[in-house]
Design a protein around this motif. Structure first.
Motif, PDB file in Angstrom:
ATOM      1  N   LYS A  81       0.823  -1.202   0.000  1.00  0.00           N
ATOM      2  CA  LYS A  81       0.000   0.000   0.000  1.00  0.00           C
ATOM      3  C   LYS A  81       0.860   1.256   0.000  1.00  0.00           C
ATOM      4  O   LYS A  81       0.584   2.208  -0.729  1.00  0.00           O
ATOM      5  N   GLU A 126       1.077   4.182  -2.915  1.00  0.00           N
ATOM      6  CA  GLU A 126       0.796   5.591  -2.617  1.00  0.00           C
ATOM      7  C   GLU A 126       2.007   6.468  -2.926  1.00  0.00           C
ATOM      8  O   GLU A 126       1.859   7.594  -3.417  1.00  0.00           O
ATOM      9  N   LEU A 176       2.532   9.724  -5.577  1.00  0.00           N
ATOM     10  CA  LEU A 176       3.133  10.997  -5.206  1.00  0.00           C
ATOM     11  C   LEU A 176       4.346  11.342  -6.068  1.00  0.00           C
ATOM     12  O   LEU A 176       4.921  12.416  -5.929  1.00  0.00           O
ATOM     13  N   GLU A 207      -3.079   4.975   5.019  1.00  0.00           N
ATOM     14  CA  GLU A 207      -1.821   4.721   4.327  1.00  0.00           C
ATOM     15  C   GLU A 207      -1.387   5.913   3.479  1.00  0.00           C
ATOM     16  O   GLU A 207      -0.184   6.167   3.319  1.00  0.00           O
ATOM     17  N   LYS A 208      -2.342   6.652   2.923  1.00  0.00           N
ATOM     18  CA  LYS A 208      -1.997   7.826   2.123  1.00  0.00           C
ATOM     19  C   LYS A 208      -1.294   8.868   2.979  1.00  0.00           C
ATOM     20  O   LYS A 208      -0.292   9.466   2.561  1.00  0.00           O
ATOM     21  N   GLU A 209      -1.800   9.100   4.193  1.00  0.00           N
ATOM     22  CA  GLU A 209      -1.172  10.056   5.107  1.00  0.00           C
ATOM     23  C   GLU A 209       0.235   9.590   5.485  1.00  0.00           C
ATOM     24  O   GLU A 209       1.166  10.391   5.602  1.00  0.00           O
ATOM     25  N   ALA A 236       2.199   7.753   3.608  1.00  0.00           N
ATOM     26  CA  ALA A 236       3.039   7.944   2.429  1.00  0.00           C
ATOM     27  C   ALA A 236       3.473   9.400   2.286  1.00  0.00           C
ATOM     28  O   ALA A 236       4.617   9.686   1.923  1.00  0.00           O
TER      29      ALA A 236
END
Length: 215
Positions: free
Chosen positions: A21, A25, A29, A144-146, A148
């Protein structure tokens, strides 16, 4: 210098799932990433095989099959995370190393249910799939985005602002200076147009590259 972050935890804690994950991500980015999986299993070809006999000589060997490549190199005193990253991921900004809880690396700890606070050095994030956010270090499933974004800030700085280009759903990898150039060029062209809001932090531009119906 390549930044290496370990994703560590006890057996069957979900390290591999989190690594996948985060890598996904980070690619969105625009971060150039690599992945190392540390295991206690033997990974070189058996003695007597072609690549196995060459690996015993501490010479690198590549096993080339129909489905891909496997690079083999016998372990030596030089075998460190930094050495591996420099050989196999020289253009990466960030390498995720799965495992390595005893290594002197910054770590994301994948916590299992009911586990006590881990005592390994270097832990700067804790991933708890059950959502037990008992400290500022803890991220839960769905964040998980935060995570990353925080990892990206390690290699590009918190003030980094750039551009992202997608072909359909596929992000286009760009070096930092290219992304900055693209962003600066577009912002410069749009500055003279009326109707734009200076408070908007995200600008979306859609281009139709199809030639259907055009002469």
């Amino acid at each position: 210098m390549i930044t290496i972050v370990a994703v560590s935890g006890n057996k069957n804690s979900g390290k591999t799932t989190l690594c996948r994950k985060l890598l996904s991500e980070l690619e969105v980015l625009g971060i150039r990433v690599g992945y190392i999986k540390r295991t206690s299993d033997e990974v070189l070809s058996e003695k007597g095989t072609d690549t196995g006999s060459v690996s015993e000589m501490c010479i690198g060997a590549v096993l080339w099959g129909r489905d891909g490549l496997r690079n083999e190199l016998a372990a030596s005193e030089e075998t460190t995370p930094s050495f591996i990253a420099s050989i196999y991921f020289p253009d990466s900004e960030l390498v995720i190393l799965e495992g390595g809880k005893d290594l002197a690396l910054p770590k994301i700890w994948v916590r299992t249910e009911g586990e006590e606070q881990p005592q390994y050095p270097g832990i700067f994030m804790i991933y708890d799939r059950c959502g037990n956010k008992d400290s500022g270090l803890v991220y839960s499933g769905g964040e998980e985005k935060e995570m990353a974004v925080r990892l990206a800030s390690l290699v590009r700085g918190k003030a980094y602002r750039s551009a992202k280009i997608y072909f359909g759903d596929r992000p286009l990898p760009m070096k930092d200076f290219i992304a900055d150039f693209v962003r600066g060029s577009i912002m410069g062209m749009l500055a003279s147009l009326k109707g734009g809001s200076k408070t908007d932090k995200t600008i979306r531009i859609y281009l139709d590259s199809s030639t259907e119906g055009k002469k």
